[in-house]
Motif scaffolding. Structure first.
Motif, short mmCIF file in Angstrom:
data_model
loop_
_atom_site.label_atom_id
_atom_site.label_comp_id
_atom_site.label_asym_id
_atom_site.label_seq_id
_atom_site.Cartn_x
_atom_site.Cartn_y
_atom_site.Cartn_z
N TYR A 196 0.61 -1.00 0.19
CA TYR A 196 0.40 -0.03 -0.43
C TYR A 196 0.87 1.02 -0.28
N LEU A 197 0.58 1.97 -1.02
CA LEU A 197 1.42 2.80 -0.76
C LEU A 197 0.64 4.54 -0.54
N GLN A 198 0.89 4.66 0.47
CA GLN A 198 0.38 5.65 0.97
C GLN A 198 0.60 6.70 1.74
N THR A 199 1.74 7.22 1.52
CA THR A 199 2.62 8.72 0.35
C THR A 199 3.43 8.52 -0.39
N LEU A 200 3.64 9.59 -1.22
CA LEU A 200 4.24 10.24 -2.92
C LEU A 200 4.48 11.09 -2.82
N SER A 201 5.58 12.10 -1.86
CA SER A 201 5.46 13.50 -1.91
C SER A 201 6.86 14.23 -2.17
N VAL A 202 6.39 14.94 -3.07
CA VAL A 202 8.08 15.23 -3.46
C VAL A 202 7.79 17.30 -2.60
N ARG A 203 9.21 17.39 -2.87
CA ARG A 203 9.29 19.47 -2.69
C ARG A 203 8.34 19.81 -3.80
N ASP A 230 6.78 -6.74 -6.85
CA ASP A 230 6.89 -7.80 -7.81
C ASP A 230 7.59 -8.93 -7.70
N ALA A 231 9.20 -8.73 -7.03
CA ALA A 231 9.25 -9.82 -6.64
C ALA A 231 8.60 -10.94 -5.42
N GLU A 232 7.36 -10.26 -4.56
CA GLU A 232 6.84 -11.08 -4.00
C GLU A 232 5.68 -11.58 -4.62
N GLY A 233 5.35 -10.76 -5.58
CA GLY A 233 4.38 -11.13 -6.74
C GLY A 233 2.75 -11.32 -5.82
N VAL A 234 2.90 -10.17 -5.19
CA VAL A 234 2.18 -9.73 -4.80
C VAL A 234 1.19 -7.86 -5.91
N SER A 235 0.08 -7.72 -5.88
CA SER A 235 -0.91 -6.22 -6.08
C SER A 235 -0.05 -5.20 -5.08
N VAL A 236 -0.81 -3.52 -5.57
CA VAL A 236 -0.30 -2.47 -4.93
C VAL A 236 -1.02 -1.82 -5.09
N TYR A 237 -1.39 -1.00 -4.14
CA TYR A 237 -2.51 -0.43 -4.20
C TYR A 237 -2.46 1.04 -3.47
N LEU A 238 -2.91 1.79 -3.87
CA LEU A 238 -2.78 3.60 -3.83
C LEU A 238 -4.43 3.78 -3.89
N GLU A 239 -3.89 5.29 -3.02
CA GLU A 239 -5.66 6.54 -2.86
C GLU A 239 -4.42 7.85 -3.70
N THR A 240 -5.44 8.10 -4.48
CA THR A 240 -4.32 9.89 -5.10
C THR A 240 -5.68 10.46 -5.12
#
Length: 204
Positions: free
Chosen positions: A128-135, A156-166
């Motif tokens: 779960y990508l909770q935060t992706l923030s850039v100055r 990808d190495a673990e073979g699982v999906s990724v989830y986020l809210e934007t």
């Protein structure tokens, strides 16, 4: 000087980088729609966000080995690996303390918001990508791309999906570049919307 010499690179957040990484998250999310809804006064966010992200990075994300920044702390990526989304008692206390005293009036909205997004989290194991923030001054220079890669590679190495809210629909095409697919839009009656995105393993 070649592009490869200046390309941003992600490094794990260390204790020495934690304060700068927190400031990057706070600066990049100062006008984030959900934070503005929860903490509508500029002075609240200026005081609270650096302290909040510093506490969460040190207490929650670093122990999960799921916090990345750049050597110059131009941005921050904070993740929950599979099975680690639920905060422990000490972690929850650190989260609450980081919002006090200036943010005491946000707890009602924050609780309702957390309940809403929890309903839509995938039930299968996922990153779960909770935060992706850039100055702000470092945006559009490849920092976000560098920061998102370590989490995607581990998923990808673990073979699982990724989830986020934007919080911005304008971000949807950016995440689609990495293999994310738009899956929905949610909001509370009095909140801004967020858009839900999921990425199957090995995409992008």
């Amino acid at each position: 000087m070649g592009a490869s010499a200046t390309a941003p690179r992600a490094v794990p957040v260390t204790p020495e980088l934690a304060r700068g990484a927190a400031r990057a998250a706070a600066d990049g999310f100062f006008d984030n729609e959900i934070w503005v809804w929860m903490l509508p006064r500029d002075w609240q966010r200026r005081r609270i966000l650096p302290r909040h992200y510093r506490a969460m990075i040190r207490t929650v994300y670093m122990p999960r080995s799921a916090a990345w920044t750049t050597p110059d702390t131009a941005g921050t990526a904070l993740w929950f690996p599979p099975g680690t989304l639920r905060l422990r008692g000490r972690e929850r206390l650190a989260e609450i303390a980081s919002l006090l005293p200036e943010g005491i009036d946000c707890f009602g909205r924050a609780t309702r918001w957390e309940e809403l997004i929890s309903e839509y989290h995938p039930r299968e194991p996922h990153w779960y990508l909770q935060t992706l923030s850039v100055r702000p001054e470092a945006q559009r220079a490849g920092v976000g791309t560098a920061l998102i890669r370590p989490g995607l590679d581990r998923a990808d190495a673990e073979g699982v999906s990724v989830y986020l809210e934007t919080q911005r629909f304008s971000n949807v095409p950016y995440y689609e570049r990495f293999g994310f697919v738009l899956t929905g839009e949610i909001s509370l009656p009095d909140s801004p919307p967020v858009w839900l995105m999921s990425r199957p393993p090995g995409s992008g």
